[in-house]
Enzyme design. Structure first.
Site, PDB file in Angstrom:
ATOM      1  N   ASP A 270      18.915  -6.284   0.989  1.00 26.05           N
ATOM      2  CA  ASP A 270      20.326  -6.560   1.232  1.00 26.05           C
ATOM      3  C   ASP A 270      20.405  -8.041   1.623  1.00 26.05           C
ATOM      4  O   ASP A 270      19.393  -8.653   1.977  1.00 26.05           O
ATOM      5  CB  ASP A 270      20.822  -5.655   2.365  1.00 26.05           C
ATOM      6  CG  ASP A 270      22.242  -5.974   2.764  1.00 26.05           C
ATOM      7  OD1 ASP A 270      23.066  -6.165   1.861  1.00 26.05           O
ATOM      8  OD2 ASP A 270      22.517  -6.043   3.975  1.00 26.05           O
TER       9      ASP A 270
ATOM     10  N   CYS B 237     -20.394  20.941   7.557  1.00 25.78           N
ATOM     11  CA  CYS B 237     -19.372  20.715   8.590  1.00 25.78           C
ATOM     12  C   CYS B 237     -18.400  19.637   8.105  1.00 25.78           C
ATOM     13  O   CYS B 237     -18.821  18.521   7.807  1.00 25.78           O
ATOM     14  CB  CYS B 237     -20.020  20.266   9.898  1.00 25.78           C
ATOM     15  SG  CYS B 237     -20.831  21.597  10.790  1.00 25.78           S
TER      16      CYS B 237
ATOM     17  N   ASP C 285     -23.365  14.818   9.532  1.00 25.54           N
ATOM     18  CA  ASP C 285     -21.961  15.009   9.893  1.00 25.54           C
ATOM     19  C   ASP C 285     -21.572  14.162  11.101  1.00 25.54           C
ATOM     20  O   ASP C 285     -20.555  13.470  11.081  1.00 25.54           O
ATOM     21  CB  ASP C 285     -21.680  16.481  10.188  1.00 25.54           C
ATOM     22  CG  ASP C 285     -20.194  16.730  10.413  1.00 25.54           C
ATOM     23  OD1 ASP C 285     -19.428  16.629   9.444  1.00 25.54           O
ATOM     24  OD2 ASP C 285     -19.806  16.995  11.558  1.00 25.54           O
TER      25      ASP C 285
END
Length: 760
Positions: A456, A412, A739
């Site tokens: 900048d 899974c 899982d």
């Protein structure tokens, strides 16, 4: 030519990336459906429908067949849009603001955060076959999914307890009943998914393994398997709700009511979402500001930390902008509404976070492609485990089938699929809480890999509020004459230097002359006709290229630039009218922010259109390299050169930096909630602090470390249990625990990111 219609639904029940994939595949198979977008965090499905093909009802039925709830949203959803700013740049890093409007609207059915729950921003999370829409307002333990867990837990617990006193033939039916109770909804969903194009779903693996176990007489373990699977789904539900809590918290920043001022000076209470542009509202001490607007009367300190993450209250007075959700500390304010509720700062932040979580990072896309092959591959391996060992290793068929089913459960991919998006969603939410907005997992992943950060200057490393310091008229001219001509040319501009000229003229009582035909030479100058003469306000470079001799002003120009000031040369036709010097102080945290990047191993560099002396003076004071006198196209070339050494982050104020922001690996806009700052770049630092850039890098690296840990946990646990299963050490229920346990661990690990804080 037939045009498609954009339609949207709120989909209740999605709690992981696997849910998103299931819904996407199911609706994509319908005729006439295109441009499918499924947003997990917003619980929203949007798609384009061709005329005469599938109907909206058919789409909703397809979604609900998978076990979700689909509720149509009131308005069609326009496609995603992005605004660009292309303001002309006229010298000294000059950036006139001609920004395009904000991006085309995104569906916010109830008008943003002021809307009711369940409309626009989806805040609830009901689930699967066992839930109903009312679950959206319920705590997790009262939802339909939780009820299934309680029922299964009671059946399994009762059977287990009775097994101590009753023979197996009497308790076995209880285990079998628990298995069948769970397999009804899960099995129905597996069949619907198979019909919708997802035959190898997680539900299919679980149902196959549980049925197989019941058939071979292992109903006790089958019941435990389905119980643990249901617990895992419930935990995913809880995790998804926690991940959405950040968006819910943002929505709750908006006060529900506002005090709107009538023409006679009295007030009336109205819902915040009903405020219209131009309304005047009263904000008392202690109130939250109910709108984006401009202060018309009053002075106060505003706590903007709920929106920007900036902890220090900011003094605000007439003419200053305020953002929705800020807290008014002491004075009474009258605020003119500048944006409707659906477009205020908080609404745009919510929209941006929702859209960001729907954007998949490269790592996530790889995991999803991998898992698509993983599941059918795992079923083949499981089949081989069942068929080969009885002949090759002498296993009996019961042992072979049992271990094959356990392998199926180990396969899974829940934990693996959720490992990346869970971490990304938590990282994005953690950033949003601190005024760091990132437009998607791809940008979040790239920021941390940056080798160079290019800044900048004006409005980014500096405050962006320059003031006129010196007026040096040419011989035979006066200061007021110089200022009146310059103010005439700069009238109507939103650029910081233009504002400084106009402010200086107002302070000295100088009335700007009438001008017409304003135009700009990007990166060099702005021009206009005053009377019958052409006037320009531009950089020394522009004057030199025009062949203008400055005479005695040349020495003054060098002196002013050596002091770190920006100098504009004002020309009348081809003769100098004078010099105007400006000073824009670096931000208070600029040096510390640059130093923080250095500690992270990132090279900072400044790219500016200002003159070389001024640029280098600022750069030396802050401790970074500088490239000066750059036109917009020069900045693009410099970004390309820097990218040869590795990923580059470009940081600008979002007004005239759009080309450079787009050319960089990641563009970051600095600005307190401006349209451009939120819409133009890949990320935005709302606090207006240079230190926010290093925080972005730190957050990105923390998120990617979390992702790697999650993937290692998901695959590592499966590898361990695969070996122990094949060796006969562990069985079915530890297999599903591999899982479910991994899913819990990766989810908890991802949620740790919600508490992320920048390094001191």
């Amino acid at each position: 030519m037939n045009e498609t219609t954009r339609v949207a639904w709120r989909v209740e029940g999605m709690d992981c990336a696997s849910c998103v994939a299931k819904v996407s595949r199911a609706v994509e198979r319908l005729p006439g459906v295109s441009d499918v977008e499924v947003n997990l965090m917003a619980e929203r499905l949007s798609l384009s429908l061709a005329p005469g093909a599938s109907t909206p009802d058919a789409v909703a039925r397809q979604v609900e067949a998978l076990g979700y709830k689909a509720h149509p949203l009131a308005a069609a959803l326009p496609g995603p849009g992005h605004a660009d700013a292309h303001g002309p740049d006229h010298g000294h890093d000059h950036k006139h603001d001609h920004a395009a409007p904000a991006a085309a609207g995104h569906d916010h059915a109830a008008g943003g955060p002021g809307g009711r729950a369940g409309e626009g921003v989806a805040l609830g999370h009901a689930h699967a076959d066992h839930d109903d829409p009312a679950d959206a307002e319920k705590p997790w333990y009262a939802t339909g999914k939780a009820r299934l867990v309680w029922i299964l837990g009671a059946l399994v617990g009762a059977a287990w307890g009775l097994s101590f006193f009753l023979p197996e033939r009497l308790t076995y039916p209880l285990f079998l009943a628990a298995t069948l109770v769970a397999l009804v909804p899960f099995g129905r969903r597996a069949i619907a998914l198979a019909r919708a194009g997802s035959p190898f779903s997680i539900e299919t693996l679980m149902c196959t393994a549980a049925l197989g176990a019941a058939v071979i007489g292992a109903a006790e373990e089958a019941a435990l398997v389905v119980f643990l699977f249901a617990v895992g789904e419930l935990l995913e539900n809880v995790a998804a709700g926690r991940a959405r809590a950040g968006i819910r918290a943002l929505a709750q920043l908006m006060p529900r009511v506002a005090l709107r001022l009538r023409p006679d000076g009295s007030t009336e209470q109205v819902m915040s979402e009903r405020l219209a542009v131009g309304d005047l509202v009263l904000v008392r001490p202690g109130d939250r500001v109910p709108c984006d607007g401009v202060i018309e009367d009053g002075h106060s300190a505003l706590d903007e930390s709920p929106v920007t993450g900036e902890s220090v209250p900011v003094a605000r007075g007439p003419g200053d902008h305020v953002v929705a959700g800020s807290i008014n500390a002491d004075g009474t304010l009258r605020v003119r509404v500048s944006r409707a509720a659906a477009d205020n700062t908080i609404s745009r932040i919510i929209r941006m976070v929702e859209e960001a979580t729907a954007s998949r990072a490269p790592t996530q896309r790889f995991i999803e492609r991998f898992s698509a092959w993983w599941t059918p591959g795992a079923m083949i391996v499981s089949l081989l485990v069942i068929l080969i060992p009885p002949f090759a290793l002498g296993w009996d068929w019961w042992t072979s089938i049992y271990r094959g089913l356990a392998v199926l459960l180990i396969a899974c991919p829940c934990a693996l699929v959720i490992s990346v998006p869970a971490a990304m969603a938590s990282g994005l939410s953690a950033g949003a809480r601190r005024g760091l907005l990132i437009k998607g997992g791809a940008a979040l992943e790239r920021i941390g890999a940056a080798r160079t950060v290019a800044f900048d200057k004006t409005g980014t490393l500096t405050e962006g509020r320059p003031r006129v310091t010196d007026l040096l008229p040419a011989e035979g001219r006066s200061e007021d004459e110089l200022l009146s001509y310059a103010a005439a040319v700069e009238a109507g501009s939103a650029h910081p230097l233009a504002k400084a000229v106009l402010a200086a003229a107002e302070a000295r009582g100088v009335t700007p002359l009438e001008a017409r035909g304003q135009a700009a030479i990007p990166g060099k100058a702005v021009l206009a006709t005053v009377g019958e003469r052409r006037i320009s306000v531009g950089s020394p470079r522009h004057a030199a290229e025009a062949g203008v001799a400055l005479g005695g002003l040349a020495a003054e120009l060098a002196r002013l630039e050596g002091e770190g000031k920006t100098v504009a040369v004002v020309l009348i036709e081809v003769a100098p009218l004078g010099l105007i010097a400006f000073r824009d102080e670096p931000r208070a945290d600029a040096a510390a922010g640059i130093a923080a990047l250095g500690r992270l191993g990132v090279r900072p560099v400044m790219l500016t259109g200002d003159n070389r002396r001024t640029g280098e003076a600022i750069a030396v004071s802050l401790g970074l390299d500088a490239k000066a006198e750059l036109l917009p196209e020069d900045k693009l070339r410099e970004i390309a050169r820097l990218k040869e050494r590795g990923p580059v982050v470009m940081v600008g104020d979002g007004i005239n930096d759009a080309p450079a922001l787009a050319a960089a690996s990641v563009g970051v806009a600095m600005g307190g909630g401006t349209d451009v700052a939120l819409e133009t770049a890949d990320a935005a630092v709302l606090k207006d602090r240079v230190g926010g850039v290093s925080e972005l890098v730190g957050l990105s690296r923390a998120t990617m470390a979390n992702v790697k840990t999650n993937v290692a946990i998901a695959i590592g646990l499966k590898a361990v249990f695969l070996v122990t299963t094949l060796l006969g050490i562990t069985g079915l229920w530890p297999a599903i625990l591999a899982d479910t346990g991994a899913t819990v661990l990766v989810t908890l690990n991802a949620l740790r990111l919600l508490a992320w804080k920048p390094a001191a």
